[in-house]
Design a protein around this motif. Structure first.
Motif, short mmCIF file in Angstrom:
data_model
loop_
_atom_site.label_atom_id
_atom_site.label_comp_id
_atom_site.label_asym_id
_atom_site.label_seq_id
_atom_site.Cartn_x
_atom_site.Cartn_y
_atom_site.Cartn_z
N VAL A 1 -3.52 3.01 -12.41
CA VAL A 1 -3.08 4.02 -11.44
C VAL A 1 -3.90 3.82 -10.17
O VAL A 1 -5.13 3.79 -10.22
CB VAL A 1 -3.27 5.44 -12.01
N VAL A 2 -3.21 3.72 -9.03
CA VAL A 2 -3.89 3.56 -7.75
C VAL A 2 -3.87 4.85 -6.93
O VAL A 2 -4.68 5.04 -6.02
CB VAL A 2 -3.30 2.40 -6.92
N PHE A 3 -2.93 5.76 -7.26
CA PHE A 3 -2.84 7.06 -6.58
C PHE A 3 -2.38 8.09 -7.60
O PHE A 3 -1.49 7.83 -8.41
CB PHE A 3 -1.84 7.00 -5.42
N HIS A 4 -3.02 9.27 -7.55
CA HIS A 4 -2.69 10.34 -8.49
C HIS A 4 -2.86 11.67 -7.77
O HIS A 4 -3.94 11.97 -7.27
CB HIS A 4 -3.63 10.26 -9.69
N GLU A 5 -1.77 12.43 -7.70
CA GLU A 5 -1.84 13.76 -7.08
C GLU A 5 -1.30 14.79 -8.06
O GLU A 5 -0.18 14.66 -8.55
CB GLU A 5 -1.05 13.82 -5.78
N ALA B 1 2.58 19.35 -12.17
CA ALA B 1 3.16 18.02 -12.13
C ALA B 1 2.18 17.05 -11.49
O ALA B 1 1.34 17.44 -10.69
CB ALA B 1 4.47 18.02 -11.35
N SER B 2 2.32 15.80 -11.86
CA SER B 2 1.51 14.72 -11.28
C SER B 2 2.44 13.69 -10.66
O SER B 2 3.45 13.31 -11.26
CB SER B 2 0.67 14.03 -12.36
N LEU B 3 2.07 13.25 -9.48
CA LEU B 3 2.74 12.13 -8.83
C LEU B 3 1.76 10.97 -8.90
O LEU B 3 0.62 11.11 -8.44
CB LEU B 3 3.08 12.46 -7.38
N ILE B 4 2.19 9.87 -9.50
CA ILE B 4 1.29 8.73 -9.60
C ILE B 4 1.96 7.48 -9.05
O ILE B 4 3.18 7.33 -9.09
CB ILE B 4 0.79 8.48 -11.04
N GLN B 5 1.11 6.61 -8.52
CA GLN B 5 1.54 5.28 -8.12
C GLN B 5 0.74 4.29 -8.96
O GLN B 5 -0.50 4.40 -9.05
CB GLN B 5 1.26 5.04 -6.63
N ASP C 1 -10.30 2.09 -17.63
CA ASP C 1 -9.15 1.33 -18.13
C ASP C 1 -7.85 1.76 -17.45
O ASP C 1 -6.93 0.97 -17.31
CB ASP C 1 -8.98 1.52 -19.64
N LEU C 2 -7.78 3.03 -17.05
CA LEU C 2 -6.55 3.55 -16.47
C LEU C 2 -6.53 3.51 -14.95
O LEU C 2 -5.52 3.15 -14.35
CB LEU C 2 -6.31 5.00 -16.93
N TYR C 3 -7.62 3.88 -14.32
CA TYR C 3 -7.63 4.03 -12.86
C TYR C 3 -8.21 2.80 -12.17
O TYR C 3 -9.21 2.24 -12.60
CB TYR C 3 -8.41 5.28 -12.46
N ALA C 4 -7.57 2.42 -11.06
CA ALA C 4 -8.01 1.27 -10.27
C ALA C 4 -9.33 1.57 -9.57
O ALA C 4 -9.68 2.73 -9.33
CB ALA C 4 -6.94 0.92 -9.24
N GLU C 5 -10.04 0.53 -9.22
CA GLU C 5 -11.32 0.66 -8.51
C GLU C 5 -11.16 1.48 -7.22
O GLU C 5 -12.04 2.24 -6.85
CB GLU C 5 -11.88 -0.73 -8.19
N SER C 6 -10.03 1.35 -6.55
CA SER C 6 -9.81 2.03 -5.26
C SER C 6 -8.92 3.28 -5.39
O SER C 6 -8.32 3.72 -4.42
CB SER C 6 -9.15 1.05 -4.28
N VAL C 7 -8.84 3.87 -6.59
CA VAL C 7 -7.97 5.02 -6.82
C VAL C 7 -8.23 6.17 -5.84
O VAL C 7 -9.37 6.39 -5.42
CB VAL C 7 -8.10 5.53 -8.28
N VAL C 8 -7.16 6.85 -5.48
CA VAL C 8 -7.26 8.10 -4.72
C VAL C 8 -6.63 9.18 -5.59
O VAL C 8 -5.51 9.02 -6.08
CB VAL C 8 -6.50 8.01 -3.37
N PHE C 9 -7.38 10.26 -5.80
CA PHE C 9 -6.92 11.39 -6.62
C PHE C 9 -7.00 12.65 -5.78
O PHE C 9 -8.00 12.89 -5.10
CB PHE C 9 -7.79 11.54 -7.86
N TRP D 1 6.32 4.28 -8.62
CA TRP D 1 6.10 5.73 -8.50
C TRP D 1 6.65 6.46 -9.71
O TRP D 1 7.76 6.18 -10.16
CB TRP D 1 6.77 6.26 -7.23
N HIS D 2 5.87 7.41 -10.20
CA HIS D 2 6.28 8.22 -11.35
C HIS D 2 5.87 9.67 -11.13
O HIS D 2 4.82 9.96 -10.55
CB HIS D 2 5.62 7.72 -12.64
#
Length: 149
Positions: A110-114, A98-102, A25-33, A73-74
């Protein structure tokens, strides 16, 4: 506040109770973590990551205290409270990070999470002999930053 950020904060409130559906529900199919240990690409890999990380922990929850966002970006600042039976005798430990998310343009996934955190503070400093050595080295490095530094 962003819908995706609100969902992320709820999901991580108790990491050990997360189910596969809520990850999807939260992360996109193509998410990068990314974090200091892993790089995960795709929703299935993200679901496997969640399942694997939880196996050895007896507690893992995130307390968010700052969120800064602009557009998609957050940045989310947090304290992770965790217990691992092999670290400090299973006592509760705390880690700042900290988390950086797109998020996507619809503000739903979320499509990107670091995640950024001190891996040494999380693991190595919690091992009795190794932790003593690392804290000593950190102390020496801190001392060298004085007036003559």
């Amino acid at each position: 506040m962003s819908q995706a950020v609100t969902k992320l904060k709820a999901l991580y409130a108790d990491f050990l109770t997360v189910d596969v559906k809520s990850v999807a529900d939260l992360y996109a199919e193509s998410v990068v973590f990314r974090d200091p240990v892993h790089e995960v690409k795709g929703l299935q890999a993200m679901q496997a990551y969640f399942a694997g990380v939880c196996q050895n922990l007896s507690e893992c929850r995130f307390e968010f205290d700052r969120v800064v966002g602009a557009g998609v970006w957050h940045s989310l600042w947090w304290v992770m409270h965790y217990r691992h039976p092999k670290l400090q005798g299973g006592k509760q430990l705390h880690l700042r990070g900290a988390s950086l998310i797109q998020i996507d343009a619809r503000d739903t996934q979320v499509v990107f999470h670091e995640d950024v955190y001190d891996l040494g503070a999380m693991v190595y400093e919690q091992v009795p002999l190794l932790g003593t050595v690392i804290r000593h080295v950190k102390g020496r490095l801190g001392d060298s930053g004085g007036e003559n530094g």
